[in-house]
Scaffold this active site. Structure first.
Site, PDB file in Angstrom:
ATOM      1  N   THR A 271      -3.311   5.679  -3.561  1.00  0.00           N
ATOM      2  CA  THR A 271      -2.137   6.319  -2.961  1.00  0.00           C
ATOM      3  C   THR A 271      -0.884   6.075  -3.800  1.00  0.00           C
ATOM      4  O   THR A 271      -0.009   6.922  -3.875  1.00  0.00           O
ATOM      5  CB  THR A 271      -1.886   5.754  -1.556  1.00  0.00           C
ATOM      6  OG1 THR A 271      -2.013   4.346  -1.607  1.00  0.00           O
ATOM      7  CG2 THR A 271      -2.890   6.300  -0.588  1.00  0.00           C
ATOM      8  N   THR A 272      -0.825   4.908  -4.423  1.00  0.00           N
ATOM      9  CA  THR A 272       0.355   4.596  -5.237  1.00  0.00           C
ATOM     10  C   THR A 272       0.329   5.393  -6.530  1.00  0.00           C
ATOM     11  O   THR A 272       1.331   6.003  -6.924  1.00  0.00           O
ATOM     12  CB  THR A 272       0.382   3.086  -5.563  1.00  0.00           C
ATOM     13  OG1 THR A 272       0.093   2.377  -4.369  1.00  0.00           O
ATOM     14  CG2 THR A 272       1.723   2.673  -6.068  1.00  0.00           C
TER      15      THR A 272
ATOM     16  N   ASP B 105       0.865  -1.173   0.000  1.00  0.00           N
ATOM     17  CA  ASP B 105       0.000   0.000   0.000  1.00  0.00           C
ATOM     18  C   ASP B 105       0.904   1.225   0.000  1.00  0.00           C
ATOM     19  O   ASP B 105       1.691   1.408   0.925  1.00  0.00           O
ATOM     20  CB  ASP B 105      -0.874  -0.055   1.263  1.00  0.00           C
ATOM     21  CG  ASP B 105      -1.706   1.205   1.418  1.00  0.00           C
ATOM     22  OD1 ASP B 105      -2.127   1.737   0.396  1.00  0.00           O
ATOM     23  OD2 ASP B 105      -1.923   1.640   2.556  1.00  0.00           O
TER      24      ASP B 105
ATOM     25  N   ASP C 138      -8.933   0.000   2.658  1.00  0.00           N
ATOM     26  CA  ASP C 138      -9.018   0.526   1.290  1.00  0.00           C
ATOM     27  C   ASP C 138     -10.327   0.106   0.641  1.00  0.00           C
ATOM     28  O   ASP C 138     -11.008   0.909   0.004  1.00  0.00           O
ATOM     29  CB  ASP C 138      -7.850   0.004   0.434  1.00  0.00           C
ATOM     30  CG  ASP C 138      -6.596   0.821   0.673  1.00  0.00           C
ATOM     31  OD1 ASP C 138      -6.653   1.686   1.565  1.00  0.00           O
ATOM     32  OD2 ASP C 138      -5.581   0.613  -0.001  1.00  0.00           O
TER      33      ASP C 138
END
Length: 545
Positions: A95-96, A62, A393
């Protein structure tokens, strides 16, 4: 004759970098951070193992969790890490991608800076492109029927597929959907879905991952206070307290001088009467279960025991709020104010179970719970921590869709469609701005490119054919299958992402790129700790790091 002495404006310990050097430094820092995370995108994502200073291990893919653990020196890299946190708090997913995009947008700008183009020109073009991106995204977005369970599971599935728990994909999807559905509240036409407060994840090492489930109620890691109290109650009447069931002691040290012996007996008697009165107030509403956030004295336990009331003490405030939402009780701060309507009757079962070597109290089978507990079982702590992050998530994604039921295709299809539209638009532009504008369109292609790289297919071939595909009509939903690296129509594959996540990703990435391009000067002054002692000729060297 000697030349004029150099004028020192900044103090000796200051270090100043300016101009091109700073911009390239910032861009390099952003690219480095993006490279750390690049392999964590897509279903074939690799995991990272991080050791924190305390020696604990974090294994995750993550983006946000990785960057939280990394300690960086460079100020630009710090702001990159900050954006992934913002993304996580705002929408909980992507987020990545946001880091990779921001890094790529900065690296395409480097080329223009080398050609002496002024940063403000590039920023102007980026701003314009961002507005266009948002309007294109809204066109691509398709509405979704929130009540259709299969469609919702598909959306959550595409969010979970890239995580470590894709083995129990079906289970995780249904857990996330059920939990979010439980805490969903509609008040005066406004939807409120508070996952953080009311959907608690409890991790119990041991057992199989398949044993994980959502409780229609609450579980707390507590046992009853007295061994002879009932451990199993059907249809309990629950009273929640915020006060302690013990005799009030003086706040600070209070002294009592006793001259006669009877007075001491009287003091003890007063204590007893006080506690008896409190318990009598409790027993008046005929509860079966008393839960308090503070302590319960032995005497109070004795009285409750005689009235056949089970008591649990020192429950966390957050847990107490959850129990209140689940069984419809009200938390009372004083026992003498207890009324019948404060008693919760929503739960149908209270029981204490021993799992592993700890006792857990379950208040389950509630009629209409507005709070729930998710129980996760698994082999080790590290696995459980990762599963919890992934579940968070998934629940965030589910929540986003419920609040804003719009979808865009995943798998890099959206990025390609937006990039294609921007490139077409840039052909009608004049002046210098069209170049950075077009470069930003190319920067978006980094997402499908990374997806292809991570699953080991030939990057150039697949990307070119994808680009060609997007020039045709009605092929906006074509993207990369992250498992095989082949081109597929995302509609058929069923990979969708919430529009809210995509919008936030693009906004955050472009804003960060603009912010870092604006910087042309870094002045850093840091005193070493030893400097104050030997403030002599050694001080300037200390600043030369």
């Amino acid at each position: 004759m000697m030349g004029p002495r150099p004028v020192l404006v900044l103090s000796q310990n200051m270090k100043r970098e300016s101009g091109r050097k700073v911009q390239t430094g910032n861009i390099t820092a952003a690219k480095t951070i993006a490279d750390v995370i690049r392999t964590c995108l897509g279903p074939r994502a690799m995991m990272k193992m991080l050791l924190d200073p305390m020696g604990g291990i974090v294994m995750t893919n993550d983006g946000n969790a990785i960057l939280r653990e990394i300690q960086v020196q460079h100020p630009a890299a710090k702001s990159m890490i900050e954006i992934s946190r913002t993304q996580d708090e705002e929408v909980g997913d992507g987020t990545t991608s946001v880091i990779i995009l921001a890094g790529e947008m900065l690296s395409v700008a480097e080329h223009f800076l080398e050609q002496q183009m002024h940063p403000t020109v590039i920023i102007g073009a980026y701003r314009k492109a961002l507005d266009d991106m948002i309007s294109i995204l809204k066109k691509i977005g398709t509405p979704v029927d929130v009540s259709n369970k299969e469609m919702m599971l598909k959306i959550i599935k595409s969010a979970i597929n890239t995580k470590a728990i894709n083995r129990w994909c079906e289970l995780a999807c249904s857990i996330a959907l059920e939990a979010v559905r439980t805490v969903e509240l509609e008040e005066n036409g406004r939807k409120e879905i508070d996952i953080k407060k009311y959907a608690k994840v409890e991790k119990i090492p041991g057992g199989f991952s398949e044993d994980s489930c959502v409780l229609r109620g609450i579980m707390v890691n507590k046992d009853v206070t007295h061994p002879r109290m009932r451990r199993l109650i059907k249809n309990p009447r629950i009273v929640l307290l915020d006060c302690s069931l013990e005799y009030k002691k003086g706040e600070s040290q209070t002294d009592i001088e006793i001259t006669r012996e009877e007075d001491f007996a009287r003091i003890l008697q007063m204590e007893e009467e006080y506690i008896q009165q409190m318990c009598a107030d409790l027993i008046r509403v005929k509860p079966d279960l008393v839960i308090t956030e503070k302590g319960i004295s032995d005497l109070a336990q004795h009285y409750l025991m005689r009235a056949n009331i089970t008591a649990i003490r020192r429950v966390r405030k957050t847990d107490n709020n959850r129990i209140a939402r689940a069984c419809g009780a009200r938390i009372v701060s004083r026992t003498d104010e207890l009324r019948d309507e404060d008693v919760g009757t929503g739960a149908r079962l209270f029981e204490v179970k021993k799992i592993g070597d700890e006792y857990f109290a379950f208040i389950t089978d509630c009629k209409e719970p507005k709070a729930c507990t998710i129980i996760l079982r698994g082999a080790s702590k590290e696995i459980l921590a990762e599963v919890e992050r992934n579940l968070q998530d998934a629940m965030q994604v589910c929540r986003n869709v419920l609040l804003d039921p719009q979808l865009v295709p995943g798998g890099g299809a959206t990025e390609m469609a937006v990039a294609h539209a921007l490139t077409e638009k840039s052909k009608g532009m004049t002046g210098v701005e069209q170049w950075p504008y077009r470069a930003l369109a190319q920067a978006l292609e980094v997402i499908p490119r990374t997806l292809i790289q991570n699953c080991g297919a030939s990057t150039i071939r697949v990307l070119t054919s994808l680009r060609a595909k997007h020039t045709q009509d009605n092929s906006q939903t074509w993207g990369v299958n992250g498992e095989t690296g082949a081109l597929v129509d995302m509609k058929e594959l069923g990979v969708w992402e919430p529009l809210a996540v995509k919008l936030q990703t693009y906004k955050t990435a472009v804003e960060t790129a603009i912010l870092l391009l604006r910087i042309d000067d870094i002045v850093s002054g840091h005193k070493k700790k030893g400097d104050e002692k030997n403030q002599g000729p050694a001080a300037p060297e200390a600043a030369q790091e």
